[in-house]
Design a protein around this motif. Structure first.
Motif, PDB file in Angstrom:
ATOM      1  N   PRO A  74      -1.498   6.842 100.856  1.00  8.99           N
ATOM      2  CA  PRO A  74      -1.506   5.439 101.283  1.00  8.99           C
ATOM      3  C   PRO A  74      -0.084   4.966 101.587  1.00  8.99           C
ATOM      4  O   PRO A  74       0.883   5.529 101.067  1.00  8.99           O
ATOM      5  CB  PRO A  74      -2.037   4.688 100.050  1.00  8.99           C
ATOM      6  N   GLN A  82      -1.708   1.991  93.216  1.00  7.35           N
ATOM      7  CA  GLN A  82      -2.523   2.601  94.279  1.00  7.35           C
ATOM      8  C   GLN A  82      -2.905   4.043  93.931  1.00  7.35           C
ATOM      9  O   GLN A  82      -3.109   4.868  94.819  1.00  7.35           O
ATOM     10  CB  GLN A  82      -1.751   2.604  95.593  1.00  7.35           C
ATOM     11  N   SER A  85      -7.459   6.262  94.584  1.00  7.99           N
ATOM     12  CA  SER A  85      -8.002   6.050  95.930  1.00  7.99           C
ATOM     13  C   SER A  85      -9.520   6.239  95.980  1.00  7.99           C
ATOM     14  O   SER A  85     -10.171   5.797  96.914  1.00  7.99           O
ATOM     15  CB  SER A  85      -7.317   6.973  96.941  1.00  7.99           C
ATOM     16  N   GLU A 108      -5.466  -2.676  98.807  1.00  4.00           N
ATOM     17  CA  GLU A 108      -5.313  -1.211  98.778  1.00  4.00           C
ATOM     18  C   GLU A 108      -5.996  -0.553  99.976  1.00  4.00           C
ATOM     19  O   GLU A 108      -5.593   0.523 100.418  1.00  4.00           O
ATOM     20  CB  GLU A 108      -5.882  -0.631  97.481  1.00  4.00           C
ATOM     21  N   ILE A 112      -4.509   2.196 103.694  1.00  2.00           N
ATOM     22  CA  ILE A 112      -4.958   3.469 104.284  1.00  2.00           C
ATOM     23  C   ILE A 112      -5.461   3.268 105.724  1.00  2.00           C
ATOM     24  O   ILE A 112      -6.176   4.109 106.256  1.00  2.00           O
ATOM     25  CB  ILE A 112      -6.022   4.195 103.414  1.00  2.00           C
TER      26      ILE A 112
END
Length: 303
Positions: A74, A82, A85, A108, A112
């Protein structure tokens, strides 16, 4: 473009998003803890340092790369945890489902976007608001989708209840050719009894094996269903202490290669006896946040 493909938990891994511990922020205040285990370490003054967690994640990343896996990370958000994931999204077949997670963690997903941009738009699903689901509760297993859930009337009172009944219905509608099998999980403020996600008390492995913890399940028949499905002789039953240490949260790179925490001696010895190659990594600091190796990964493509 990334051609998503996830049918199970163990086929050879080709591409994955691995979380990051960089700029994970200061130790949270007790009232900011997402789970009882983190709270325990915050109060004890043993919450993990960013430096230690970065080191652990790099060790994991190196193992993945050793096996030729494409590893995406990320974008680093300042002062944001973070690492996990798996919570923010998950893949079934060729679809990536964005989780409806705790509101304070939604940013978050933005981190990505550079990965999501490589996936065809029609293959990204956004469940409606009432569908609460996190990837730690969802396991594609060939013709099945195993889902950990909590349907108690006190759902809203449990910060540890992450996947609801509506999520089970949603997955049934999206994947009509699959059998969606749900399991009621034990939710507790006591970290030694709390099954935060399905992968905290169950993990299917290659070669027909599985890791299980009976007390993580609220309904004995549902636990028994898994015992019958895999066969008692193929199951590694973990203790409540081992569940607390996250023994079931290992990660398969292929049917015969399992990444595990280096201190999980009893499990790692058993895996080797069963014929697995065990890649050991240090992950004890990250485990203090009630998550481990599977939680840190978002697999995108398996062979």
């Amino acid at each position: 473009m990334l051609r998503l493909r996830i049918k199970d938990e163990v086929s050879r891994l080709k591409a994955v998003v691995l979380g990051t511990a960089e700029s994970s922020g200061p130790t949270p205040r007790p009232e900011e803890a997402y789970d009882p285990k983190s709270l325990e370490h915050i109060l004890a003054g043993t919450y993990p340092t960013e430096e230690d967690m970065i080191e652990e994640m790099e060790a994991f990343s190196n193992i993945l790369k050793k096996y030729g896996v494409a590893v995406f990370r990320p974008e680093v958000l300042e002062n944001c945890n973070q690492i996990f994931s798996r919570d923010i999204a998950f893949v079934i077949e060729d679809k990536l489902i964005i989780s409806n997670i705790l509101p304070e963690r939604e940013k978050e997903v933005d981190a990505i976007l550079h990965v999501l941009d490589r996936i065809a738009e029609e293959n990204i699903l956004h469940p409606p608001e009432e569908v609460h689901v996190e990837g730690g509760d969802v396991m594609p297993w060939n013709n099945y989708i195993f889902v950990g859930t909590y349907t108690g009337t006190d759902y809203a009172n449990h910060i540890t209840a992450r996947t609801n009944e509506q999520a089970v219905d949603y997955l049934r509608n999206q994947f009509p050719d699959k059998t969606v099998k749900s399991f009621e999980l034990r939710k507790s403020k006591n970290a030694k009894e709390n099954a935060l996600h399905l992968d905290c008390c169950f993990q299917p492995l290659g070669m027909g094996k599985a890791i299980l913890h009976k007390n993580g399940f609220l309904v004995e028949e549902e636990y028994q269903w898994l015992v019958d499905f895999f066969g008692k002789e193929n199951i590694f039953e973990i203790t409540s202490e081992e569940m607390y240490q996250m023994f079931s949260n290992v990660f398969s790179i292929s049917p015969k290669v399992v990444v595990s925490e280096k201190n999980f001696t009893r499990l790692n010895n058993w895996l080797r006896v069963q014929g697995f190659t065990v890649e050991e990594v240090p992950y004890a600091e990250i485990s203090k946040q009630e998550g481990l190796l599977r939680c840190s990964t978002l697999p995108l493509i398996r062979e």
